[in-house]
Design a protein around this motif. Structure first.
Motif, PDB file in Angstrom:
ATOM      1  N   ARG A  59       0.780  -1.010   0.040  1.00 17.07           N
ATOM      2  CA  ARG A  59       0.208   0.405   0.106  1.00 17.07           C
ATOM      3  C   ARG A  59       0.748   1.328   0.170  1.00 17.07           C
ATOM      4  O   ARG A  59       0.546   2.129  -0.560  1.00 17.07           O
ATOM      5  N   ALA A  60       2.170   1.129   1.095  1.00 16.62           N
ATOM      6  CA  ALA A  60       3.149   2.288   0.731  1.00 16.62           C
ATOM      7  C   ALA A  60       3.730   2.317  -0.298  1.00 16.62           C
ATOM      8  O   ALA A  60       4.874   2.844  -0.467  1.00 16.62           O
ATOM      9  N   HIS A  61       2.928   1.809  -2.013  1.00 15.47           N
ATOM     10  CA  HIS A  61       4.140   1.871  -2.926  1.00 15.47           C
ATOM     11  C   HIS A  61       5.495   0.783  -3.184  1.00 15.47           C
ATOM     12  O   HIS A  61       6.331   1.399  -3.143  1.00 15.47           O
ATOM     13  N   VAL A  62       5.966  -0.176  -1.852  1.00 18.72           N
ATOM     14  CA  VAL A  62       7.027  -1.217  -2.204  1.00 18.72           C
ATOM     15  C   VAL A  62       6.422  -2.295  -2.337  1.00 18.72           C
ATOM     16  O   VAL A  62       5.723  -3.190  -1.611  1.00 18.72           O
ATOM     17  N   ILE A  63       7.187  -2.648  -3.505  1.00 21.31           N
ATOM     18  CA  ILE A  63       7.166  -4.278  -3.369  1.00 21.31           C
ATOM     19  C   ILE A  63       8.115  -4.621  -3.085  1.00 21.31           C
ATOM     20  O   ILE A  63       9.479  -4.681  -3.196  1.00 21.31           O
ATOM     21  N   LEU A  64       8.221  -5.947  -1.868  1.00 18.02           N
ATOM     22  CA  LEU A  64       9.018  -6.207  -1.397  1.00 18.02           C
ATOM     23  C   LEU A  64      10.196  -7.237  -1.782  1.00 18.02           C
ATOM     24  O   LEU A  64      11.400  -7.076  -1.479  1.00 18.02           O
ATOM     25  N   ASP A  65       9.135  -7.749  -3.352  1.00 15.89           N
ATOM     26  CA  ASP A  65      10.322  -9.491  -3.277  1.00 15.89           C
ATOM     27  C   ASP A  65      10.376  -8.495  -4.708  1.00 15.89           C
ATOM     28  O   ASP A  65      10.102  -8.214  -5.133  1.00 15.89           O
ATOM     29  N   SER A  66      12.209  -9.313  -4.970  1.00 15.71           N
ATOM     30  CA  SER A  66      12.939  -9.084  -5.954  1.00 15.71           C
ATOM     31  C   SER A  66      12.310  -9.568  -7.208  1.00 15.71           C
ATOM     32  O   SER A  66      12.620  -9.373  -7.946  1.00 15.71           O
ATOM     33  N   ALA A  67      11.436 -11.257  -6.192  1.00 13.59           N
ATOM     34  CA  ALA A  67      11.473 -12.062  -7.889  1.00 13.59           C
ATOM     35  C   ALA A  67      10.023 -10.860  -8.600  1.00 13.59           C
ATOM     36  O   ALA A  67      10.230 -10.741  -9.765  1.00 13.59           O
ATOM     37  N   GLU A  68       9.634 -10.536  -7.701  1.00 15.18           N
ATOM     38  CA  GLU A  68       7.662 -10.065  -8.371  1.00 15.18           C
ATOM     39  C   GLU A  68       7.894  -8.630  -8.813  1.00 15.18           C
ATOM     40  O   GLU A  68       7.334  -8.390 -10.371  1.00 15.18           O
ATOM     41  N   ARG A  69       9.060  -8.061  -8.230  1.00 17.38           N
ATOM     42  CA  ARG A  69       9.427  -7.016  -9.108  1.00 17.38           C
ATOM     43  C   ARG A  69      10.106  -6.774 -10.264  1.00 17.38           C
ATOM     44  O   ARG A  69       9.978  -6.121 -11.351  1.00 17.38           O
ATOM     45  N   GLU A  70      11.456  -7.895 -10.386  1.00 20.30           N
ATOM     46  CA  GLU A  70      11.397  -8.140 -12.208  1.00 20.30           C
ATOM     47  C   GLU A  70      10.205  -8.860 -12.994  1.00 20.30           C
ATOM     48  O   GLU A  70      10.259  -8.979 -13.628  1.00 20.30           O
ATOM     49  N   ALA A  71       9.255  -9.761 -12.590  1.00 14.26           N
ATOM     50  CA  ALA A  71       8.651 -10.481 -12.728  1.00 14.26           C
ATOM     51  C   ALA A  71       7.516  -9.386 -13.730  1.00 14.26           C
ATOM     52  O   ALA A  71       7.327  -8.795 -14.379  1.00 14.26           O
ATOM     53  N   ALA A  72       7.414  -8.246 -12.885  1.00 12.15           N
ATOM     54  CA  ALA A  72       6.948  -6.928 -13.428  1.00 12.15           C
ATOM     55  C   ALA A  72       7.360  -5.633 -14.324  1.00 12.15           C
ATOM     56  O   ALA A  72       6.216  -5.679 -14.928  1.00 12.15           O
ATOM     57  N   ILE A  73       8.410  -6.148 -14.440  1.00 12.16           N
ATOM     58  CA  ILE A  73       9.235  -4.757 -14.747  1.00 12.16           C
ATOM     59  C   ILE A  73       9.408  -6.342 -16.373  1.00 12.16           C
ATOM     60  O   ILE A  73       9.148  -5.618 -17.475  1.00 12.16           O
ATOM     61  N   ARG A  74       9.810  -6.876 -16.203  1.00  5.96           N
ATOM     62  CA  ARG A  74       9.863  -8.084 -17.561  1.00  5.96           C
ATOM     63  C   ARG A  74       8.144  -7.453 -18.301  1.00  5.96           C
ATOM     64  O   ARG A  74       8.061  -8.066 -19.224  1.00  5.96           O
ATOM     65  N   GLN A  75       7.180  -8.400 -17.325  1.00  8.63           N
ATOM     66  CA  GLN A  75       6.242  -7.978 -18.280  1.00  8.63           C
ATOM     67  C   GLN A  75       5.548  -6.446 -19.137  1.00  8.63           C
ATOM     68  O   GLN A  75       4.451  -6.591 -20.048  1.00  8.63           O
ATOM     69  N   GLY A  76       5.985  -5.628 -17.932  1.00 13.03           N
ATOM     70  CA  GLY A  76       5.585  -3.844 -18.510  1.00 13.03           C
ATOM     71  C   GLY A  76       6.484  -4.052 -19.674  1.00 13.03           C
ATOM     72  O   GLY A  76       5.657  -3.631 -20.384  1.00 13.03           O
ATOM     73  N   ALA A  77       7.259  -4.093 -19.358  1.00 13.89           N
ATOM     74  CA  ALA A  77       7.974  -4.001 -20.566  1.00 13.89           C
ATOM     75  C   ALA A  77       7.865  -4.808 -22.192  1.00 13.89           C
ATOM     76  O   ALA A  77       8.173  -4.339 -23.182  1.00 13.89           O
ATOM     77  N   GLU A  78       7.483  -5.799 -22.141  1.00 11.98           N
ATOM     78  CA  GLU A  78       7.094  -6.422 -22.884  1.00 11.98           C
ATOM     79  C   GLU A  78       5.640  -6.358 -23.530  1.00 11.98           C
ATOM     80  O   GLU A  78       5.704  -6.005 -24.523  1.00 11.98           O
ATOM     81  N   ASN A  79       5.067  -5.898 -22.726  1.00 14.41           N
ATOM     82  CA  ASN A  79       3.890  -5.360 -23.215  1.00 14.41           C
ATOM     83  C   ASN A  79       4.160  -4.036 -23.790  1.00 14.41           C
ATOM     84  O   ASN A  79       3.040  -3.417 -24.896  1.00 14.41           O
ATOM     85  N   LEU A  80       4.837  -3.085 -22.891  1.00 12.40           N
ATOM     86  CA  LEU A  80       4.459  -2.611 -23.903  1.00 12.40           C
ATOM     87  C   LEU A  80       5.457  -2.685 -25.331  1.00 12.40           C
ATOM     88  O   LEU A  80       5.162  -1.638 -26.847  1.00 12.40           O
ATOM     89  N   ALA A  81       6.268  -3.312 -25.594  1.00 12.06           N
ATOM     90  CA  ALA A  81       7.719  -3.682 -26.520  1.00 12.06           C
ATOM     91  C   ALA A  81       5.837  -3.690 -27.535  1.00 12.06           C
ATOM     92  O   ALA A  81       5.920  -3.578 -28.494  1.00 12.06           O
ATOM     93  N   PHE A  82       5.081  -4.792 -27.213  1.00  4.24           N
ATOM     94  CA  PHE A  82       3.715  -5.911 -27.765  1.00  4.24           C
ATOM     95  C   PHE A  82       3.335  -5.172 -28.254  1.00  4.24           C
ATOM     96  O   PHE A  82       3.037  -4.730 -29.618  1.00  4.24           O
ATOM     97  N   ALA A  83       2.954  -3.786 -27.992  1.00  2.40           N
ATOM     98  CA  ALA A  83       1.896  -2.281 -28.863  1.00  2.40           C
ATOM     99  C   ALA A  83       2.196  -1.737 -30.003  1.00  2.40           C
ATOM    100  O   ALA A  83       2.221  -1.530 -30.706  1.00  2.40           O
ATOM    101  N   ARG A  84       4.385  -1.903 -30.221  1.00  2.16           N
ATOM    102  CA  ARG A  84       4.366  -1.273 -30.845  1.00  2.16           C
ATOM    103  C   ARG A  84       5.181  -2.092 -31.718  1.00  2.16           C
ATOM    104  O   ARG A  84       5.805  -1.968 -32.608  1.00  2.16           O
ATOM    105  N   GLY A  85       4.884  -3.164 -31.324  1.00  3.20           N
ATOM    106  CA  GLY A  85       5.292  -4.625 -33.128  1.00  3.20           C
ATOM    107  C   GLY A  85       6.420  -5.120 -32.163  1.00  3.20           C
ATOM    108  O   GLY A  85       7.257  -5.403 -32.521  1.00  3.20           O
TER     109      GLY A  85
END
Lengths: 740, 305
Positions: free
Chosen positions: A206-232
């Protein structure tokens, strides 16, 4: 069963240190708890840039009570002895018990250590963990003397059970443990209290901290891939960068940007490296053009303008960086097209090692060696020499000055710009390979020649100045170079007499450094020029004989030294070969047995012998045969020692008394030429099959026949027959070295 | 992006930093009157980081890096530029917050920008100094160096000083949205006589670039280096008791000579007359001077708590 929550909240922890720190925290604390008598069900460690966290579940509430019985002095011993015993046990005389022992009455003490509450143990363990934490680099701050990776601000140390949460009383250098922490530096800066791990993790989110680095990595990977996908587009995967970036943010927000058209002609490696090293951006590739056309940066904050300001800023910084890169690229290309003479000149003033001269000196040696190696690996000698001369020139380019990791990569581009052949340019790129044990090994002949020359010059150079690796110290990465040589040769099945190459490399390095007076060396070497190929193929004895017969007298010491270095370096390579083959499941004794054979500087030969022998020894026939060969060898050696003669000739079937003996003669008559032919054809599996056929006749022979009989003629004949067995074995390997 | 709070010129940013750090209790000092490579060389940082006495200072330091000269043509590189330096001993627990406050003061709001502390350990081989800290990133650009000094002149820092260094031109270009340093407004663009950074410095950048790279007489410089080294040693070796019987060790005058040697070395480096191997030797000689000055300084009153 209480749960334990620990958080060490500090200023920003370097991303590269976080993974190790999580492991260390978990190990130090749980080991400490267990050593103090507590047990736990499970433990997990977490990190963000500002915190290191450990959650331990199912901890025992206290350590068990222990009892220890200790034997003291006899009851009639002097008073001083008894007093000493009381002091060491912490008991009084009336707490002791007198018991009968073999030697009379003796005092016995029973020491009871009561169990301790978990909180007391946790406080001690955490205090010592913080004070002894193995950070790669730590610091002091303010007026204190505590060391931590960066200033430590607060500590949570909380035990939680059904009754609720209790702060473990603990103060480290003025920082009292509590139950409060803070969220994201900007988005949720206020302090809050927690009651246990689940509450902690939830409130952090709730205080804008994701504690688990594995979860942060997954979020970054997913977020980056989604952004890229939108442009092909596709994100260029980079796990090291992903883990680093996850260590730089508590609240990852990926943002995508576009690389300006004017930079798209830069080599993709340059774009990728510049964006990664300077900006920690991920690269995005457009599959339609194959080019890198975009990037993803990961911010640590959500903003009112959805990151527009942040992205614009990053885009500006990137443009400035890429302008630099484009400037370097254009300047470097101009130099490359004009022949790279200035770079070659520049390398004369770059010291490689103060005893081994400049980079330019080194290049001259490598070029000569590459020329010699080229015909052995099917490369054009001219191309190999030219590639060696060019391969390191990019070290002087502006681009490699800025990005050292692009060495070789740029070398290839510049060689092509200079109009060199593809094979030459590829060698410039690939000649550093293989670096690590899992790196790809170059296969193109010119690349192989230069890569080998590069590594062999390094090895022979440091051998010539006596800078060999010792123990864990290998500052010039010579083990890695040796493994590189081995993999280049073995994985490409290149038949090379290493002795010759080592000799030439050593001679050049020793001569270049004037390790002995110059005149005699030149004389010695010039005389040797003619004899070199034959001499170096011989064993030590022949070498010395040839040396004494030659006209060389002045350079004798030099040559003997060269010879010693050559032998030493070859056995270093053999040691590394053992490590390499052991990883492939071949035992060291098998390699030793094979190394005793002639031609052991031909590593391909050594490996195929060892592989075949290893395969044979996997079979029951092979193992029994080894026993038979060893037995024959032992009996023969004993007889030879006793009689003072060598039994090596004249076994005749007409003196054979039993069928088993005659059968062995027949088997040897068949096996011997078969082995000989197979060895000559280097068909080692066939040689193994041929010798394995001797197993049954040898076994039967030993079963039925007594070698040392009274009849001297028969005895001698049998010993000579054993020699034939020994000789057959020796063609394949030195079986005395095979264990078991 | 436009708000009334945004600075309008290079000097506006400097003034805001001065006011901000003055409000935090720092003594606002003036630049040191010698040629130095960075704000750290100012004795207010190098020497005052030593010893037990508390200290808080902020100042602009003109800095010279002869090898970075580009005749005023490169948008980002200058052989003469300004650093803003803050040093506080002992480092306060809220130093990061104080620093972030200074960014707000010059118009960088961390709620709209991405401000990050990225590992970057600092080391000055010429000063025999090192510390741990970060480079501070704003939207991917390095805007400051943030260091907790651990050693200076070979001495452990006790207590530890916190040091902040802002590269003023780069920071200001970012805040003001300027692409080329020479285009940056130096004073207010609406002033009766508006001046750009180029109006003030284009000429000097050209002249010094030529002198640094091509004209500076290397024989003279080599001699100056030796002279400074010798004078430094002479000052350090002088009897601490003067003719009137007063004990006055002279750490600062000696340190001036060390600074001088360091700058001359930088000039020689720009002239390309120092080889790779000699480089290390020269750096070692300057470090020896800096260390000897530090050794003397810690014995003086200014170093005592």
């Amino acid at each position: 069963m209480p749960d334990l929550l620990i958080e060490l909240f500090s200023e920003e922890i370097p991303a590269r240190m976080q993974a190790r720190a999580r492991e260390d925290l978990k190990k130090l604390v749980t080991d400490g708890l267990v050593n103090a008598g507590l047990t736990y069900a499970s433990a997990g460690a977490f990190s963000t840039p500002r915190r290191l966290t450990l959650a331990v579940e199912g901890l025992t509430a206290s350590s068990p009570t222990t009892r220890e019985e200790r034997k003291g002095p006899r009851t009639d011993a002097p008073e001083a002895a008894l007093e000493g015993f009381l002091r060491s046990t912490g008991l009084t005389r009336d707490q002791l018990e007198a018991r009968d022992d073999k030697k009379g009455q003796v005092w016995f003490a029973t020491i009871t250590r009561p169990g301790r509450p978990a909180s007391e143990i946790v406080a001690e363990v955490l205090d010592s963990t913080i004070r002894t934490f193995p950070w790669p680099k730590s610091m002091r701050w303010g007026a204190g003397s505590l060391r931590w990776v960066r200033p430590l601000h607060s500590i949570i140390c909380l035990l939680t059970d059904e009754a609720g949460a209790t702060v473990v009383p603990l103060t480290v250098e003025g920082i009292a443990a509590g139950n409060t922490t803070r969220g994201h530096r900007f988005l949720s800066p206020d302090a809050f209290t927690v009651t246990g791990f689940d509450d902690y993790a939830a409130k952090l989110r709730r205080a804008h901290v994701i504690l688990d680095s594995a979860e942060r990595e997954a979020a970054i990977r997913q977020g980056a891939e989604n952004l890229a996908f939108a442009r092909g587009w596709q994100i260029v995967p980079d796990d090291a960068l992903l883990s680093e970036v996850a260590g730089l943010v508590e609240w990852p927000v990926p943002l995508m940007g576009v690389i300006a058209d004017r930079f798209l002609d830069l080599p993709p490696e340059v774009l990728q490296t510049s964006m990664k090293e300077h900006q920690k951006f991920f690269s995005a590739r457009n599959p339609k053009t194959g080019r890198i056309e975009g990037f993803v940066t990961v911010a640590n904050i959500e903003t009112a303008d959805d990151g527009a300001t942040i992205l614009a800023g990053n885009q500006r910084v990137l443009a400035a960086r890429l302008s630099d890169a484009a400037f370097f690229w254009q300047n470097d290309l101009r130099e490359a097209k004009s022949g790279m003479q200035a770079w070659a000149e520049g390398l004369k003033s770059v010291t490689f090692h103060n005893k081994l001269g400049s980079q330019a000196d080194r290049i001259t040696r490598i070029a000569a060696l590459a020329r010699e190696i080229a015909p052995l690996v099917g490369a054009d000698a001219g191309q190999a020499e030219q590639a060696a001369r060019l391969a390191k020139l990019d070290l002087r380019s502006a681009m490699v000055g800025e990005f050292p990791e692009l060495q070789g990569t740029m070398g290839r581009y510049y060689a092509l710009a200079a109009g060199e052949a593809e094979a030459v340019a590829d060698a410039a790129r690939d000649h550093y390979s293989p670096l690590g044990p899992s790196d790809d090994v170059p296969t193109a002949p010119v690349s192989v020649a230069v890569a080998l020359a590069d590594k062999i010059d390094t090895l022979t150079g440091f051998w010539a100045i006596d800078e060999k690796p010792t123990g864990s110290k290998d500052p010039y990465a010579l083990r890695r170079a040796a493994l590189g040589v081995i993999r280049l040769i073995v994985q490409n099945s290149q038949r090379i007499k290493l002795r010759n190459i080592l000799w030439n490399g050593l001679a050049r390095n020793m001569q270049a450094r004037s390790l002995v007076a110059e005149e005699p060396v030149i004389n010695a070497l010039s005389v040797l020029e003619e004899h070199l190929p034959e001499w170096t193929r011989y064993d030590d004895e022949s070498f010395l004989k040839a040396l004494s017969q030659s006209a060389v007298t002045e350079g004798r010491t030099f040559l003997l030294r060269l010879r010693a270095y050559q032998n030493d370096l070859l056995s270093f390579l053999h040691d590394r070969l053992k490590v390499y083959l052991r990883d492939q499941g071949i035992r060291h004794d098998i390699i030793d047995a094979v190394l005793a054979q002639p031609g052991n500087d031909d590593l391909v030969l050594v490996v195929s012998r060892a592989t075949a022998l290893n395969a044979m020894l996997q079979t029951e026939d092979g193992r029994n045969l080894t026993q038979g060969l060893k037995r024959a060898g032992n009996i023969l050696a004993q007889a030879e020692e006793k009689d003072g003669v060598e039994y090596s000739f004249g076994a005749d079937v007409k003196f054979a008394e039993t069928d088993e003996e005659r059968a062995l003669f027949a088997a040897l008559d068949t096996a011997e030429p078969a082995i000989r032919q197979a060895i000559a054809a280097e068909d080692f599996p066939a040689a193994m099959t041929a010798i394995a056929a001797l197993r049954a006749p040898i076994d039967a022979f030993f079963e039925a026949v007594q070698v040392n009989t009274d009849n001297q003629i028969v005895r001698r004949n049998r010993l000579n027959l054993l020699h034939r067995i020994r000789a057959a074995g020796q063609q394949i390997a030195d079986f005395t070295k095979v264990e078991g | 992006m436009t708000s009334p709070n945004r600075p309008r010129s290079f000097q506006d940013i400097i003034l805001r930093l001065q006011n901000y750090w003055a409000a935090q209790g720092c003594a606002v000092l003036q630049p040191y009157d010698m040629e130095v490579g960075a704000g750290t060389f100012h004795p207010a940082t190098t020497l005052r980081a030593l010893g037990g006495r508390s200290w808080a200072a902020a100042y602009v330091q003109p800095s010279r890096r002869p090898t970075d000269g580009r005749y005023g043509e490169n948008p980002n590189r200058l052989q003469h530029y300004y650093q803003y330096q803050v040093i506080i001993k002992p480092s306060p627990a809220n130093l990061q917050d104080l620093y972030l406050g200074s960014l707000r003061a010059i118009g960088l709001d961390p709620m709209i920008h991405d401000v990050r502390f990225v590992e970057d350990d600092w080391e000055s081989p010429t000063l025999g100094a090192w510390g741990l800290g970060w480079e501070v990133w704003c939207d991917g650009m390095e805007v400051s160096q943030f260091t907790y000094f651990q050693q200076v002149g070979g001495h452990d820092c006790r207590p530890v000083s916190g040091e902040l260094t802002y590269g003023l031109e780069r920071l200001a270009m970012y805040v003001l949205g300027v692409e080329h340093v020479m285009d940056m407004p130096f004073n207010d663009p609406d002033a009766p006589i508006p001046l750009t950074y180029g109006d003030v410095f284009r000429q000097t950048e050209r002249e010094y670039s030529r002198w640094n790279f091509e004209v500076a007489d290397t024989d003279t410089l080599f001699q100056h280096f030796k002279d400074a080294e010798a004078e430094c040693a002479r000052i350090l070796a002088a009897d601490p008791v003067d003719t009137a019987g007063r004990t006055i060790p002279m750490a600062h005058p000696a340190y001036d000579q060390a600074i001088k040697a360091s700058h001359i070395f930088n000039l020689l480096d720009a002239r390309g007359v120092i080889s790779v191997t000699e480089r290390q030797a020269y750096i070692g000689r300057v470090r020896a001077l800096a260390k000897a000055c530090a050794d003397l300084f810690v014995t003086t009153d200014a170093a005592q708590a």
